[in-house]
Each structure stands twice: as C-alpha cells, then as structure tokens.
Design a protein around this motif. Structure first.
Motif, PDB file in Angstrom:
ATOM      1  N   ALA A   1      -0.642   5.471 -16.155  1.00  0.00           N
ATOM      2  CA  ALA A   1      -1.515   5.379 -15.102  1.00  0.00           C
ATOM      3  C   ALA A   1      -1.967   3.829 -14.836  1.00  0.00           C
ATOM      4  CB  ALA A   1      -2.522   6.371 -15.208  1.00  0.00           C
ATOM      5  N   ALA A   2      -2.182   3.179 -16.134  1.00  0.00           N
ATOM      6  CA  ALA A   2      -2.744   1.839 -15.782  1.00  0.00           C
ATOM      7  C   ALA A   2      -1.922   0.973 -15.276  1.00  0.00           C
ATOM      8  CB  ALA A   2      -3.181   1.516 -17.285  1.00  0.00           C
ATOM      9  N   VAL A   3      -0.690   1.190 -15.552  1.00  0.00           N
ATOM     10  CA  VAL A   3       0.532   0.329 -15.100  1.00  0.00           C
ATOM     11  C   VAL A   3       0.612   0.629 -13.565  1.00  0.00           C
ATOM     12  CG1 VAL A   3       3.060  -0.182 -14.990  1.00  0.00           C
ATOM     13  CG2 VAL A   3       1.797   0.174 -17.273  1.00  0.00           C
ATOM     14  N   CYS A   4       0.477   1.775 -13.295  1.00  0.00           N
ATOM     15  CA  CYS A   4       0.679   2.199 -11.921  1.00  0.00           C
ATOM     16  C   CYS A   4      -0.481   1.727 -10.960  1.00  0.00           C
ATOM     17  CB  CYS A   4       0.871   4.028 -11.796  1.00  0.00           C
ATOM     18  SG  CYS A   4       2.477   4.394 -12.429  1.00  0.00           S
ATOM     19  N   ALA A   5      -1.586   1.486 -11.431  1.00  0.00           N
ATOM     20  CA  ALA A   5      -2.634   1.013 -10.728  1.00  0.00           C
ATOM     21  C   ALA A   5      -2.533  -0.492 -10.492  1.00  0.00           C
ATOM     22  CB  ALA A   5      -3.967   1.289 -11.688  1.00  0.00           C
ATOM     23  N   ILE A   6      -1.592  -1.079 -11.313  1.00  0.00           N
ATOM     24  CA  ILE A   6      -1.674  -2.421 -10.836  1.00  0.00           C
ATOM     25  C   ILE A   6      -1.217  -2.765  -9.537  1.00  0.00           C
ATOM     26  CG2 ILE A   6      -0.015  -4.851 -11.530  1.00  0.00           C
ATOM     27  CD1 ILE A   6       0.111  -3.617 -14.383  1.00  0.00           C
ATOM     28  N   PRO A   7       0.027  -2.276  -8.715  1.00  0.00           N
ATOM     29  CA  PRO A   7       0.209  -2.546  -7.404  1.00  0.00           C
ATOM     30  C   PRO A   7      -0.934  -2.316  -6.528  1.00  0.00           C
ATOM     31  CG  PRO A   7       1.896  -1.118  -8.608  1.00  0.00           C
ATOM     32  CD  PRO A   7       0.704  -0.945  -9.485  1.00  0.00           C
ATOM     33  N   VAL A   8      -1.825  -1.384  -6.606  1.00  0.00           N
ATOM     34  CA  VAL A   8      -2.909  -1.331  -5.677  1.00  0.00           C
ATOM     35  C   VAL A   8      -3.676  -2.579  -5.947  1.00  0.00           C
ATOM     36  CG1 VAL A   8      -4.590   0.054  -7.104  1.00  0.00           C
ATOM     37  CG2 VAL A   8      -4.538   0.344  -4.544  1.00  0.00           C
TER      38      VAL A   8
ATOM     39  N   GLY B   1       0.842  -1.130  -0.002  1.00  0.00           N
ATOM     40  CA  GLY B   1      -0.004  -0.165  -0.034  1.00  0.00           C
ATOM     41  C   GLY B   1       0.894   1.173   0.076  1.00  0.00           C
ATOM     42  N   SER B   2       1.992   1.245   0.651  1.00  0.00           N
ATOM     43  CA  SER B   2       2.713   2.243   0.538  1.00  0.00           C
ATOM     44  C   SER B   2       3.659   2.420  -0.671  1.00  0.00           C
ATOM     45  CB  SER B   2       3.766   2.331   1.814  1.00  0.00           C
ATOM     46  OG  SER B   2       4.733   1.367   1.850  1.00  0.00           O
ATOM     47  N   PHE B   3       3.935   1.312  -1.261  1.00  0.00           N
ATOM     48  CA  PHE B   3       4.562   1.353  -2.525  1.00  0.00           C
ATOM     49  C   PHE B   3       3.356   1.972  -3.368  1.00  0.00           C
ATOM     50  CE2 PHE B   3       5.134  -0.459  -6.754  1.00  0.00           C
ATOM     51  CZ  PHE B   3       6.364  -0.445  -6.808  1.00  0.00           C
ATOM     52  N   SER B   4       2.095   1.901  -3.430  1.00  0.00           N
ATOM     53  CA  SER B   4       1.187   2.291  -4.247  1.00  0.00           C
ATOM     54  C   SER B   4       1.303   3.830  -4.123  1.00  0.00           C
ATOM     55  CB  SER B   4      -0.101   1.645  -4.069  1.00  0.00           C
ATOM     56  OG  SER B   4      -0.251   0.185  -4.225  1.00  0.00           O
TER      57      SER B   4
ATOM     58  N   PHE C   1       9.388   3.174  -9.084  1.00  0.00           N
ATOM     59  CA  PHE C   1       8.836   2.632  -9.932  1.00  0.00           C
ATOM     60  C   PHE C   1       8.237   3.331 -10.989  1.00  0.00           C
ATOM     61  CE2 PHE C   1       4.795   0.779 -11.362  1.00  0.00           C
ATOM     62  CZ  PHE C   1       5.004  -0.436 -11.930  1.00  0.00           C
ATOM     63  N   SER C   2       7.605   4.400 -10.758  1.00  0.00           N
ATOM     64  CA  SER C   2       6.964   5.285 -11.813  1.00  0.00           C
ATOM     65  C   SER C   2       8.152   6.018 -12.614  1.00  0.00           C
ATOM     66  CB  SER C   2       6.404   6.370 -10.801  1.00  0.00           C
ATOM     67  OG  SER C   2       5.444   5.763 -10.005  1.00  0.00           O
ATOM     68  N   TYR C   3       9.243   6.164 -12.078  1.00  0.00           N
ATOM     69  CA  TYR C   3      10.287   6.835 -13.042  1.00  0.00           C
ATOM     70  C   TYR C   3      10.580   5.830 -14.117  1.00  0.00           C
ATOM     71  CZ  TYR C   3      10.985  10.591  -9.644  1.00  0.00           C
ATOM     72  OH  TYR C   3      10.615  11.661  -8.579  1.00  0.00           O
ATOM     73  N   VAL C   4      10.986   4.604 -13.488  1.00  0.00           N
ATOM     74  CA  VAL C   4      11.298   3.512 -14.483  1.00  0.00           C
ATOM     75  C   VAL C   4      10.400   3.205 -15.586  1.00  0.00           C
ATOM     76  CG1 VAL C   4      12.155   1.051 -14.684  1.00  0.00           C
ATOM     77  CG2 VAL C   4      12.905   2.519 -12.780  1.00  0.00           C
TER      78      VAL C   4
END
Length: 506
Positions: free
Chosen positions: A183-190, A32-35, A168-171
C-alpha cells in the motif's frame, strides 16, 4: 472590466497548434489514472496476504471479509461518479484533481496504518470515491485541452495508464511480502500526481469560459496551443458552445423521451453486461484464481503476464475502434470472453473430477484462458461502452445519461465482486465461470440484435436512428453534428482554421 463575450483583434499566427505542452499536461493528469489503476490492482496481491496473515500481524481477514474489502471500492465509485459530474463544474477540473489527491492519500494511509477491518473498508471506500470522480474528471479535462489533430491520441492515454497502474500493482505485489508495504508503494504515484498538477496543469478553458473569465481562458488556450497560434476562432466556438449548453440543460425527466430512452436502455444493458462478464471480479482476485487452480505455476508471475497482456491489448484497441467498428468489436469481444470462460470452467470441472489428471493434461489452460479473456475484454468491452456513451447522446443529455450509466456500471461491479467468493463456495469455481460465460453469450446475442453501429455516423444520423426530431432551425447544432467527434465543436474549429489558411494564403 472585460465585456462578456468580447473578442480581441485577431493577429496573424501559425495555422498549426503546438503539441508539446499538451502532451506534457495530458501525461501529468494521466498519472492520476495510473493511481486509479493501482487501487484496482492492489487487492489481487494484497488479498491473499490479508487472508493468510503471512506477515504475522494482528489483522487477519476471513474470505468473506476479503470479498467485501475488494468489492467495497465500487460503492465509493458509485457515489464518486455522479458527485464528480457536479464538482468538476462547481470548482473546476484542476481543483477537483487536487481534492482527489487528498482523498486517495487518506485512503492509502487508512490501509497502511489500519488496525481493524473497519479502517480497511473505509480506506477502500475513499479509494472508490477517488476512482469515480477521476473517471469523470480526467477524460473530460484531456478532451477539453487537446487540439483536434491529437485529441484522439491523447484520449487513449487515460485507459492505457489505468491498465498500466494495474500491472504496476501486480509487479510490485509479486515482490512484496507485506500488504502494508505494498500500500505504501502504491501511494507513491498519487504524490507524484500532486506535484505534476501543481507544476504543469492549468484550469480547463471551458471552465473559465463558463465562469465568465474570457481573458483568462484565452491565456490558457494560448498556453496549450503555442504562442504563435491564433486561438480566437477556437475561443469563439467554445464560447458559443457554452452558451448553447446553458440553454439546453437536460434533467432526468427528459430521459423518458423515446429517442433518449432507447439509447439509454442500450447503454444500461451494455454497462450491466460489461460487469457481469466478471472482469472486475477476475482482476481483483487474480492471484487467488491462479492459486485455486493449483497448477504449480507461480501465481504472481501469472498475474503479471495477464496484466501485461491487458496493457498490450489496450494499445491495440486504439487502432481497431475506428477500423472494425464498435458493434463488431463488441460481438467479437463477448464471443471470445465466453469461449475463454468456458475453457476455464472445463479446467476447474475436470480438476473437481480428477485433480491429478487435470494438472497433467490441462495445467496450461487457466493461464491461456485468462490471457484470451483479458485481451478480448481490453479490445472490445473495456473501451467501447464508454465510446458509445459519448456517441449515442447529445451534449445536453450526456450528463444525465452518463450518471445513470456510471451508477449501473459500478453498482453491478460491486455485487459481482462481493459475491464472487461466496458463489464459488456454493457453486464451485466451475459454476461461477459458467455463469459469467452465460452472461457473455446473452451479451453477444444482444449486441447482434440490438446495438447499432455508430462508426462513421454523425450525431444527427445516430439520433435519427432512434427517432429523434430534426431541428433545421438550429444551424449551429446541425453543423456541429456533422463532426466525427459528435460532442465537441471540433468540426467548426477546423472549418474556421481552414478559412484562416485561405485568408492568409496569397
């Protein structure tokens, strides 16, 4: 029906708690903190794509709109912090986590399918709401389920996963050409976070005790400590501590007392200086900063390098805090940030005078300056303000004082990130970095003259420093204050565990 406060007969068991379940649970909630970190890092690669409209989409932001898009997350966090303090006690830590999953998924969906600027802003506000609640909920939960011998280690996981999420967002952003796809990729961790909550996360035993569910709390504590561990001493201390907390609730009016107001002023100032150092403005706009530097080096790669340094420096910080002390780390951190910002300012000033000469002789300086800046922040002004907020106040004051500190932190962050781009237009980049460096210099002086060292001191010693009255009649409180952890009953638990060992020894 179980009688409130009743205890079951104690049985002999292992004197050492099991750790595997605690590690698995801590990692699960730390996703959750990663997200949370992905929401912070998202705008650095996404902002330039939105402004340049490189994907030829219908949605295009001006630089002013992009500033608001980046900064409005802080408005959501400003509300989410105090709200989180209420919600986690009302519905529990676990249900709060599940609720925040819904909020963050809605946030990413608004951004992914956004058709106008208003939808993007609403998405970022929801992301901020998630951020504010998560900042309160996850560190509390990890502290409450952890046994004393690994609480410090597990406590560092939160900040480490946040900066890993930023990286992760930068990479990912360096390889993506679409802000919607990013945004779609960043939604996967949550989504992974939601699955892990369902599979591995149980409610905090402290919440269950507060609701009078002592048998359930015993079962959960046994789950985290291992089936052969005797949880009764720890359970009894938690129950007694909860009773004390319910009798000593503090309101905002109590913050006017001088021995509470003095440390509160220090916390407010430190939270203000943390954000006026410009850290969130830099992290939210890292790609733009490297782009405006115009050194010819790849902006995305530079951002990844800075993000990686932030992760490594955060790991180093976990070993330095109890060795060098809080005050010294704050002084070194603010000094190094000031110097690195001045160096960055020199580059942009020289570039304004003679661009080609600046590129030829100082092209390396922006990357090096920002590496030093982020590393300095990560070992000092990143974690230490939150450590001090846990050390300068007793448990009954911490909720009210913490709400004030969080509001100042996120409120200041909002204005700094919102005004970052407009101020560059008015003052030029070198003027903005001079301003941030100036705040860091004042900050350094403040730390030298005002901030006390709390390393190795008990809560009683710290509060006495600010003039707090001693209460010799409350032996439980006096004993608890001798703990190095200040705000939890670890010391008492360890004492009882030691007594158990002596009782079981032949």
């Amino acid at each position: 029906m179980e009688e409130q406060g009743a205890t079951t007969p104690r049985q002999a068991g292992s004197s050492n708690p099991a750790h595997l379940i605690q590690y698995i649970t801590a990692f699960s909630v730390a996703v959750g903190s990663f997200s949370f970190g992905t929401t912070l890092g998202y705008t650095s690669p996404a902002g330039p794509l939105l402004v340049s409209n490189s994907t030829n989409g219908s949605l295009h932001l001006t630089t002013v709109e992009n500033s608001l898009f980046s900064s409005v997350l802080n408005v959501g966090a400003l509300v989410g912090g105090p709200l989180g303090g209420l919600v986690i006690n009302a519905i529990g830590r676990r249900w709060t986590m599940l609720g925040t999953v819904v909020i963050l998924v809605a946030s990413w969906l608004l951004i992914i399918f956004g058709q106008n600027f208003a939808m993007l802003v609403c998405g970022r506000i929801l992301a901020g709401l998630y951020t504010g609640v998560t900042c309160v909920n996850i560190p509390n939960y990890i502290g409450e389920i952890s046994s004393p011998d690994i609480r410090g280690t597990l406590g560092t996981v939160f900040q480490l996963m946040v900066v890993t999420g930023i990286l992760f967002s930068y990479v990912v952003g360096d390889f993506m050409t679409s802000w919607r796809g990013l945004a779609a990729v960043c939604a996967i961790p949550v989504l992974i976070y939601a699955v892990l909550i369902v599979l591995f996360v149980k409610e905090s035993p402290i919440v269950l005790i507060a609701k009078g569910k002592l048998d359930e709390a015993r079962g959960v504590l046994q789950h985290f400590r291992g089936k052969h561990y005797d949880v009764e001493p720890e359970l009894e201390v938690l129950r007694q501590n909860q009773e004390e907390m319910s009798k000593t609730k503090t309101t905002l009016k109590d913050l006017k007392k001088s021995y509470i107001l003095k440390p509160l002023i220090i916390i407010v100032a430190i939270m203000f200086f943390q954000q006026t150092s410009g850290v969130n403005a830099v992290l939210f706009n890292l790609n733009d900063i490297f782009s405006s530097a115009g050194t010819g080096m790849d902006e995305g790669l530079n951002a990844i390098i800075v993000g990686l340094v932030q992760v490594l420096a955060t790991i180093v910080a976990t070993f330095l805090c109890d060795r060098l002390g809080r005050k010294l780390l704050l002084i070194l951190s603010s000094s190094a940030m000031c110097i690195s910002l001045v160096a960055l300012d020199v580059f942009f000033y020289e570039k304004a005078q003679d661009e080609q000469q600046a590129m030829d002789t100082l092209g390396w300086l922006p990357l090096v300056s920002l590496i030093v800046y982020i590393a300095a922040f990560s070992v000092g002004y990143g974690p230490i303000p939150w450590v001090l907020m846990g050390e300068l106040f007793t448990s009954n004051v911490k909720d009210a004082a913490g709400a004030v500190g969080i509001m100042v932190n996120w409120g200041t962050s909002f204005f700094v990130t919102l005004l970052f781009q407009p101020l560059q237009d008015v003052m030029g980049p070198f003027g903005v970095y001079w301003m941030f460096a100036g705040f860091c210099a004042v900050n350094c002086v403040f730390c030298i003259l005002v901030v006390p060292e709390t390393k190795g001191k008990t809560l009683e010693e710290i509060t006495a420093y600010f003039g707090a009255p001693t209460n010799s009649q409350d032996t439980t409180t006096t004993t608890t204050t001798k703990s190095q952890h200040y705000d939890n009953p670890v010391f008492i638990i360890e004492q009882k565990e030691e007594e158990n060992k002596l009782e079981k020894s032949p």
